[in-house]
Write a protein that holds these residues in place. Structure first.
Motif, PDB file in Angstrom:
ATOM      1  N   ARG A 173      -7.953  -4.249  -7.201  1.00 55.92           N
ATOM      2  CA  ARG A 173      -8.284  -3.834  -8.447  1.00 55.92           C
ATOM      3  C   ARG A 173      -7.149  -3.866  -9.555  1.00 55.92           C
ATOM      4  N   ASP A 174      -5.819  -4.153  -9.107  1.00 59.05           N
ATOM      5  CA  ASP A 174      -4.758  -4.177  -9.901  1.00 59.05           C
ATOM      6  C   ASP A 174      -4.120  -5.532 -10.136  1.00 59.05           C
ATOM      7  N   HIS A 210       0.830  -1.169   0.061  1.00 58.64           N
ATOM      8  CA  HIS A 210       0.067   0.159  -0.151  1.00 58.64           C
ATOM      9  C   HIS A 210       0.878   1.318  -0.017  1.00 58.64           C
ATOM     10  N   ALA A 266      -2.751  -7.683  -8.127  1.00 58.37           N
ATOM     11  CA  ALA A 266      -1.512  -7.517  -7.420  1.00 58.37           C
ATOM     12  C   ALA A 266      -1.377  -9.026  -6.704  1.00 58.37           C
ATOM     13  N   GLU A 302      -2.988 -14.138  -6.575  1.00 60.57           N
ATOM     14  CA  GLU A 302      -3.289 -12.987  -7.122  1.00 60.57           C
ATOM     15  C   GLU A 302      -4.595 -12.339  -6.308  1.00 60.57           C
ATOM     16  N   ARG A 315      -8.084 -10.406  -6.731  1.00 56.50           N
ATOM     17  CA  ARG A 315      -8.967  -9.756  -7.582  1.00 56.50           C
ATOM     18  C   ARG A 315     -10.297  -9.363  -6.762  1.00 56.50           C
ATOM     19  N   GLY A 363      -7.182  -1.295  -3.785  1.00 57.96           N
ATOM     20  CA  GLY A 363      -6.292  -1.067  -4.739  1.00 57.96           C
ATOM     21  C   GLY A 363      -5.532  -2.202  -5.166  1.00 57.96           C
ATOM     22  N   PRO A 364      -4.860  -3.061  -4.563  1.00 54.59           N
ATOM     23  CA  PRO A 364      -4.151  -3.935  -4.986  1.00 54.59           C
ATOM     24  C   PRO A 364      -5.296  -5.154  -5.601  1.00 54.59           C
TER      25      PRO A 364
END
Length: 142
Positions: free
Chosen positions: A62-63, A29, A65, A89, A91, A59-60
């Protein structure tokens, strides 16, 4: 009493994770490590968690990560226990049917608007168990 650490198979680790009530989500973050305690459910070969609007972990997710999820249980008196880490991952779950299914399966521990659902793939599953060593006759070693 001597203790030993045993590696867990993927199957054993996921069995323990399934029964765990709470764990810790580890993610990045603002370019720094972050850890959040969350409750989860293990469904569809994924760790499922819920989050509120504005949660840092969105945030992660959405990406897509890579994150880690860790759960454990320890007996501090006996100095035994286990720890499981899932790396995968993250999601956001966008499918309305899956969102509904996951919301029904997982009640958040905290209040508020927990409308977001995050799934974590089980790409890497590791775990260990700390146990007491026993002698050949089955008694705990001292």
């Amino acid at each position: 009493m001597a203790r030993i650490t045993e590696s867990l198979s993927r199957y054993e680790a996921l069995g323990l994770l399934k029964g765990a009530k709470i764990g810790r989500l580890v993610f990045s973050h603002q370019a720094l490590p972050a850890v959040r305690p969350v409750n989860h459910v293990l469904l569809d070969d994924r760790v499922i968690i819920r989050a509120h609007t504005g949660a840092a972990l969105l945030g992660p997710a959405r990406d897509g990560a890579v994150v880690a999820y860790e759960a454990d249980e320890f007996d501090t008196e006996r100095r035994t226990g286990w720890s499981v880490v899932v790396t995968g991952e993250a999601r956001l779950v966008r499918d309305p049917d899956l969102q509904q299914r996951y919301h029904e399966a997982l009640e958040p521990w905290i209040g508020g608007d927990m409308t977001h659902t995050v799934s974590i793939s089980l790409d890497l599953v590791t775990g260990c168990r700390i146990t007491s060593r026993t002698t050949t006759d089955g008694r705990p070693e001292r």
